[in-house]
Design an enzyme around this catalytic site. Sequence first.
Site, PDB file in Angstrom:
ATOM      1  N   HIS A 128      -2.753   6.812  -0.881  1.00 17.91           N
ATOM      2  CA  HIS A 128      -3.743   7.420   0.012  1.00 17.91           C
ATOM      3  C   HIS A 128      -3.214   8.119   1.267  1.00 17.91           C
ATOM      4  O   HIS A 128      -3.901   8.164   2.280  1.00 17.91           O
ATOM      5  CB  HIS A 128      -4.794   6.364   0.431  1.00 17.91           C
ATOM      6  CG  HIS A 128      -5.439   5.696  -0.737  1.00 17.91           C
ATOM      7  ND1 HIS A 128      -6.121   4.511  -0.642  1.00 17.91           N
ATOM      8  CD2 HIS A 128      -5.513   6.050  -2.037  1.00 17.91           C
ATOM      9  CE1 HIS A 128      -6.571   4.161  -1.838  1.00 17.91           C
ATOM     10  NE2 HIS A 128      -6.211   5.090  -2.695  1.00 17.91           N
TER      11      HIS A 128
ATOM     12  N   HIS B 222       0.849  -1.200   0.000  1.00 17.88           N
ATOM     13  CA  HIS B 222       0.000   0.000   0.000  1.00 17.88           C
ATOM     14  C   HIS B 222       0.880   1.245   0.000  1.00 17.88           C
ATOM     15  O   HIS B 222       1.350   1.693   1.040  1.00 17.88           O
ATOM     16  CB  HIS B 222      -0.886  -0.034   1.260  1.00 17.88           C
ATOM     17  CG  HIS B 222      -2.020   0.940   1.248  1.00 17.88           C
ATOM     18  ND1 HIS B 222      -2.107   1.994   0.362  1.00 17.88           N
ATOM     19  CD2 HIS B 222      -3.140   1.033   2.029  1.00 17.88           C
ATOM     20  CE1 HIS B 222      -3.225   2.682   0.603  1.00 17.88           C
ATOM     21  NE2 HIS B 222      -3.862   2.108   1.608  1.00 17.88           N
TER      22      HIS B 222
ATOM     23  N   TYR C 157      -0.712   7.343   3.309  1.00 20.40           N
ATOM     24  CA  TYR C 157      -0.134   6.545   4.391  1.00 20.40           C
ATOM     25  C   TYR C 157       1.402   6.552   4.285  1.00 20.40           C
ATOM     26  O   TYR C 157       1.961   7.304   3.488  1.00 20.40           O
ATOM     27  CB  TYR C 157      -0.765   5.148   4.401  1.00 20.40           C
ATOM     28  CG  TYR C 157      -2.244   5.262   4.718  1.00 20.40           C
ATOM     29  CD1 TYR C 157      -2.652   5.688   5.985  1.00 20.40           C
ATOM     30  CD2 TYR C 157      -3.223   5.065   3.753  1.00 20.40           C
ATOM     31  CE1 TYR C 157      -3.998   5.867   6.275  1.00 20.40           C
ATOM     32  CE2 TYR C 157      -4.567   5.238   4.048  1.00 20.40           C
ATOM     33  CZ  TYR C 157      -4.949   5.645   5.311  1.00 20.40           C
ATOM     34  OH  TYR C 157      -6.278   5.836   5.594  1.00 20.40           O
TER      35      TYR C 157
END
Length: 404
Positions: free
Chosen positions: A202, A199, A204
Amino acid sequence: MSEGREKKMPPPWIFAPDASWSGMDSPKNGGAVNRIGRLRVVLAPMTRCRALNGVPNEALVEYYRQRSTAGGFLITEGTMISPTSAGFPHVPGIFTNEQIEAWKKVVDAVHKQGAIIFCQLWHVGRASHQVYQPGGGAPISSTSKPISKKWRILMPDATYSRYPEPRPLATHEIADVVEDYRQAAINALEAGFDGIEIHGAHGYLLDQFMKDGINDRTDEYGGSLANRTKFLLQVVQSVAAAIGPDRVGVRISPAIDHLDAMDSDPRTLGLAVIERLNKLQFEMGSRLSYLHVTQPRYTAYGQTEAGTHGSEEEVAQLMKIWRNSYVGTFICSGGYTRELGLEAVAKEDADLVAYGRLFISNPDLAFRLKLNAPLNRYVRASFYTHDPVVGYTDYPSLEQGSRM
Ligand SMILES: Cc1cc2nc3c(=O)[nH]c(=O)nc-3n(C[C@H](O)[C@H](O)[C@H](O)COP(=O)(O)O)c2cc1C
């Protein structure tokens, strides 16, 4: 957590553009439901806060089972790679033996339906709070700047609070976090996952290093694009070396400013990441599984429906540039309807389309899209609640009757 796991067969890569989706044609199991013409429907990763105390349970088994179809592809919710990586209540982890054992049941249920499942590896960085940190410490990041007041963090007691000031990682600490990703990937394979998704999107941790609106470092991880993308690339490289490139997907969102993750030049940032992923693939002599890019039309995790990121045309152009630059399988996600998904693959703007919110409320989404059947509406209020059934596994399939 041993590395001496049995060598798995190479993945049956469904992602090759012309791969056949054998064994999917039984109407009983939905048939080739994940394939609508050339459209392949993917379950997008979605945090659902049902893994009480960080351990997947029967509710998760049922949730993922419901969304599995023969030949389908599922990406799990963001999954903690280490004790410092959480920023939501009841998010599952993949760093303890208990968590690995618990995930096995989820993976088995998905595999029984003939679907493939990747585990999304997540570190939220500064998008956390002391309550989620071991010893009540400050969350880590690329910076000491907190996320602005515009955003609120969901607390364990269901209230919302301000994001606290993070602690910038010291240069020498970054290798430890890279190691956490590597170990988490190994653990994921031990749990039976077919692969993992990193990931990097977004707002993070990895995105906090990539975006120049956040990263204010003066060390080798700040400043130039080469420096800002270094952390992500080190993670990809390390994980790919551990489990094989073809089991590794990467998610990025260069043009999304969720949690203040703004960049002054998203187009160039996206290209910089892609160029480096291409180079890495070349050096490794093998492709990664895929690149997954979130369409800027989606912002704020379902808190809003549409963003202000330029015209549809500008955004489509950006996605096209990235898609055409990346050597390999490309997944897009963010605000796709049936029509937009069909259009994306018809125009070769993507190989697969990941659906999020529509999949929350339609466990048999692929089947419904195939039939062009009506869709259940999703209930935003239960996205992040902890009930094992309500708003989670109680959305009816077509067979059970629509709840419109
Ligand atoms: C409730 C919810 C939780 C989400 N959690 C994650 C997550 O854990 N990891 C991630 O990469 N994206 C997450 N997303 C974003 C989705 O993967 C997806 O990109 C987004 O919902 C846009 O797709 P959609 O318009 O089809 O819903 C989440 C979205 C929602 C609605």
